[in-house]
Design a protein around this motif. Sequence first.
Motif, PDB file in Angstrom:
ATOM      1  N   LEU A 191      -7.632  34.126  17.062  1.00 13.65           N
ATOM      2  CA  LEU A 191      -6.848  34.118  15.821  1.00 13.65           C
ATOM      3  C   LEU A 191      -7.551  33.309  14.747  1.00 13.65           C
ATOM      4  CD1 LEU A 191      -3.231  33.607  17.239  1.00 13.65           C
ATOM      5  CD2 LEU A 191      -4.151  35.685  16.198  1.00 13.65           C
ATOM      6  N   TYR A 193      -6.452  31.819  10.977  1.00 11.00           N
ATOM      7  CA  TYR A 193      -5.409  31.626   9.965  1.00 11.00           C
ATOM      8  C   TYR A 193      -6.027  31.142   8.663  1.00 11.00           C
ATOM      9  CZ  TYR A 193      -2.175  31.396  13.972  1.00 11.00           C
ATOM     10  OH  TYR A 193      -1.456  31.652  15.104  1.00 11.00           O
ATOM     11  N   CYS A 206       2.248  32.302  10.908  1.00 15.18           N
ATOM     12  CA  CYS A 206       2.725  33.016  12.090  1.00 15.18           C
ATOM     13  C   CYS A 206       4.219  32.747  12.174  1.00 15.18           C
ATOM     14  CB  CYS A 206       1.960  32.475  13.308  1.00 15.18           C
ATOM     15  SG  CYS A 206       2.622  32.888  14.895  1.00 15.18           S
ATOM     16  N   HIS A 209       8.754  32.804  16.773  1.00 14.72           N
ATOM     17  CA  HIS A 209       8.881  33.764  17.877  1.00 14.72           C
ATOM     18  C   HIS A 209       8.832  33.002  19.196  1.00 14.72           C
ATOM     19  CE1 HIS A 209       4.628  32.884  17.695  1.00 14.72           C
ATOM     20  NE2 HIS A 209       4.547  33.278  18.956  1.00 14.72           N
ATOM     21  N   ASP A 211       6.996  33.744  23.078  1.00 10.53           N
ATOM     22  CA  ASP A 211       5.999  34.671  23.619  1.00 10.53           C
ATOM     23  C   ASP A 211       6.660  35.600  24.638  1.00 10.53           C
ATOM     24  OD1 ASP A 211       4.299  33.391  21.960  1.00 10.53           O
ATOM     25  OD2 ASP A 211       3.155  32.362  23.512  1.00 10.53           O
ATOM     26  N   LEU A 218      -2.835  27.921  25.236  1.00 11.80           N
ATOM     27  CA  LEU A 218      -3.334  27.908  23.861  1.00 11.80           C
ATOM     28  C   LEU A 218      -4.430  26.863  23.657  1.00 11.80           C
ATOM     29  CD1 LEU A 218      -2.779  28.954  20.856  1.00 11.80           C
ATOM     30  CD2 LEU A 218      -1.439  26.863  20.612  1.00 11.80           C
ATOM     31  N   THR A 220      -6.859  25.370  20.541  1.00 12.36           N
ATOM     32  CA  THR A 220      -6.987  25.413  19.080  1.00 12.36           C
ATOM     33  C   THR A 220      -8.201  24.592  18.646  1.00 12.36           C
ATOM     34  OG1 THR A 220      -5.835  23.423  18.290  1.00 12.36           O
ATOM     35  CG2 THR A 220      -4.453  25.261  18.997  1.00 12.36           C
ATOM     36  N   LEU A 226       0.786  24.301  14.514  1.00 17.32           N
ATOM     37  CA  LEU A 226       1.799  24.794  15.451  1.00 17.32           C
ATOM     38  C   LEU A 226       3.043  23.907  15.433  1.00 17.32           C
ATOM     39  CD1 LEU A 226       2.550  26.707  17.875  1.00 17.32           C
ATOM     40  CD2 LEU A 226       1.524  24.966  19.349  1.00 17.32           C
ATOM     41  N   HIS A 270       8.526  29.095  18.510  1.00 16.79           N
ATOM     42  CA  HIS A 270       7.446  28.363  17.849  1.00 16.79           C
ATOM     43  C   HIS A 270       6.884  29.189  16.709  1.00 16.79           C
ATOM     44  CE1 HIS A 270       5.721  30.654  21.212  1.00 16.79           C
ATOM     45  NE2 HIS A 270       4.597  30.746  20.518  1.00 16.79           N
ATOM     46  N   VAL A 272       3.612  28.973  13.255  1.00 20.69           N
ATOM     47  CA  VAL A 272       2.461  28.240  12.713  1.00 20.69           C
ATOM     48  C   VAL A 272       2.595  28.188  11.195  1.00 20.69           C
ATOM     49  CG1 VAL A 272      -0.063  28.196  12.465  1.00 20.69           C
ATOM     50  CG2 VAL A 272       0.952  28.997  14.608  1.00 20.69           C
ATOM     51  N   ARG A 279      -7.906  27.811  10.061  1.00 22.37           N
ATOM     52  CA  ARG A 279      -7.537  27.374  11.422  1.00 22.37           C
ATOM     53  C   ARG A 279      -7.852  28.495  12.407  1.00 22.37           C
ATOM     54  NH1 ARG A 279      -2.864  27.627  14.718  1.00 22.37           N
ATOM     55  NH2 ARG A 279      -2.544  25.770  15.982  1.00 22.37           N
ATOM     56  N   SER A 281      -7.503  29.650  16.519  1.00 23.95           N
ATOM     57  CA  SER A 281      -6.884  29.340  17.802  1.00 23.95           C
ATOM     58  C   SER A 281      -7.119  30.500  18.757  1.00 23.95           C
ATOM     59  CB  SER A 281      -5.385  29.064  17.639  1.00 23.95           C
ATOM     60  OG  SER A 281      -4.694  30.265  17.421  1.00 23.95           O
ATOM     61  N   PRO A 283      -4.900  31.945  21.862  1.00 19.36           N
ATOM     62  CA  PRO A 283      -3.900  32.016  22.928  1.00 19.36           C
ATOM     63  C   PRO A 283      -4.371  32.954  24.041  1.00 19.36           C
ATOM     64  CG  PRO A 283      -3.118  33.180  20.956  1.00 19.36           C
ATOM     65  CD  PRO A 283      -4.496  32.690  20.649  1.00 19.36           C
ATOM     66  N   PHE A 285      -2.550  35.050  26.839  1.00 18.21           N
ATOM     67  CA  PHE A 285      -1.213  35.485  27.260  1.00 18.21           C
ATOM     68  C   PHE A 285      -1.258  36.018  28.688  1.00 18.21           C
ATOM     69  CE2 PHE A 285      -1.418  36.359  22.613  1.00 18.21           C
ATOM     70  CZ  PHE A 285      -0.441  35.468  22.193  1.00 18.21           C
TER      71      PHE A 285
HETATM   72  C1  OGA Z   1       0.890  33.180  19.324  1.00 22.35           C
HETATM   73  C2  OGA Z   1       1.032  31.765  18.901  1.00 22.35           C
HETATM   74  C3  OGA Z   1      -0.001  29.744  18.091  1.00 22.35           C
HETATM   75  C4  OGA Z   1      -1.269  29.262  17.465  1.00 22.35           C
HETATM   76  O1  OGA Z   1      -0.131  33.798  18.985  1.00 22.35           O
HETATM   77  O2  OGA Z   1       1.797  33.673  20.016  1.00 22.35           O
HETATM   78  O3  OGA Z   1       2.088  31.237  19.032  1.00 22.35           O
HETATM   79  O4  OGA Z   1      -1.395  28.055  17.309  1.00 22.35           O
HETATM   80  N1  OGA Z   1      -0.035  31.126  18.409  1.00 22.35           N
HETATM   81  O5  OGA Z   1      -2.104  30.089  17.121  1.00 22.35           O
END
Ligand code: OGA
Length: 336
Positions: A191, A193, A206, A209, A211, A218, A220, A226, A270, A272, A279, A281, A283, A285
């Motif tokens: 990810l 951002y 973000c 939500h 997960d 996660l 970062t 977050l 949670h 972001v 930024r 990160s 994750p 899953f």
């Molecule tokens: C996600 C999430 C948090 C982050 O992708 O589900 O919560 O810090 N990411 O990127």
Amino acid sequence: MENHTKEKLQDPTMQVSSLNCIDLANDDLHRSVVSLKQACLDCGFFYVINHGISEELMEDVFEQSKKFFALPLEEKMKVLRNEKHRGYTPVLDEILDPENQVIGDHKEGYYIGIEVPKDDPDYDKPFYGPNPWPDYDVLPRWRETMEKYHQEALRVSKVIGRLLALALDLDANYFDTPEMLGKPIATMRLLHYQGVSDPSKGIYACGAHSDYGMMTLLATDGVMGLQICKDKNAKPQKWEYVPAIKGAYIVNLGDMLERWSNGFFKSTLHRVLGNGQERYSIPFFVEPNHECLVECLPTCKSESNVPKYPAIKCSTYLTQRYKETHAELSIYNQEI
Ligand code: OGA
Ligand code: NI
């Protein structure tokens, strides 16, 4: 009627959450399980340290991720997300909290799953299949780095899975069967951002939500962003930042584990917030096998505590959740 109750800007003195920390190198298994269980009951978020993934590999995977996102959009669109949920997701593609967001998430991403070759009997199932990869000539070390990281993160997930099983009074290897984590759906997501979020205007890096799967590991780059909300029903909701700890994973439980555990373990809301700083990160899953029936675990029900959620197949549940939160792929047809 739409209900856009936009959040007022929070007090600038940042609320920071303190989470339990699980040390995977600790010999005192009982202590680790007690601490993990408490975290799962309390908020479903905890740190994991001494997981055995080297700092070099972590740095490498972030470096390769940055290289990918720095490519021109045209190059990134060549590996656009496919119907198996692999590949590039452009900025605003996803909207995680449509009730409170006026526009999609200010992030771009890249999904990488377990490589399932064409001659595998599972090839036709959604979430299985080959990954698209950026052109080797453009990013020669990319695939190798991502595959290595995926493998390592999956190994750590299985270790945490054993602690979770113990915390649920199950056999340590309960989740290790092929129907569960033996042949799981496990998807890492890079990810990136950018931008400044403004909850009062419904703009988020973000959206809020929980997960979908069993758990998320996660990593970062250390840039703050977050936040978690331990009580989603509180009015107003209280959001706390979760700071990164160098070398530690931030692990959170997903909705499938909440369902499995009959709501005993929490999958916490949670989101972001962007502060203008870039930024990155990653994750990871973790979901059980495509065919796994997620139904109340034997240790989480009794005569006075009957199952709260109907049983559901993992792939059915996941497909539904992805559909609710991602743009239709057809919108990109004209642009390519
Ligand atoms: C996600 C999430 C948090 C982050 O992708 O589900 O919560 O810090 N990411 O990127
Ligand atoms: Ni999340």
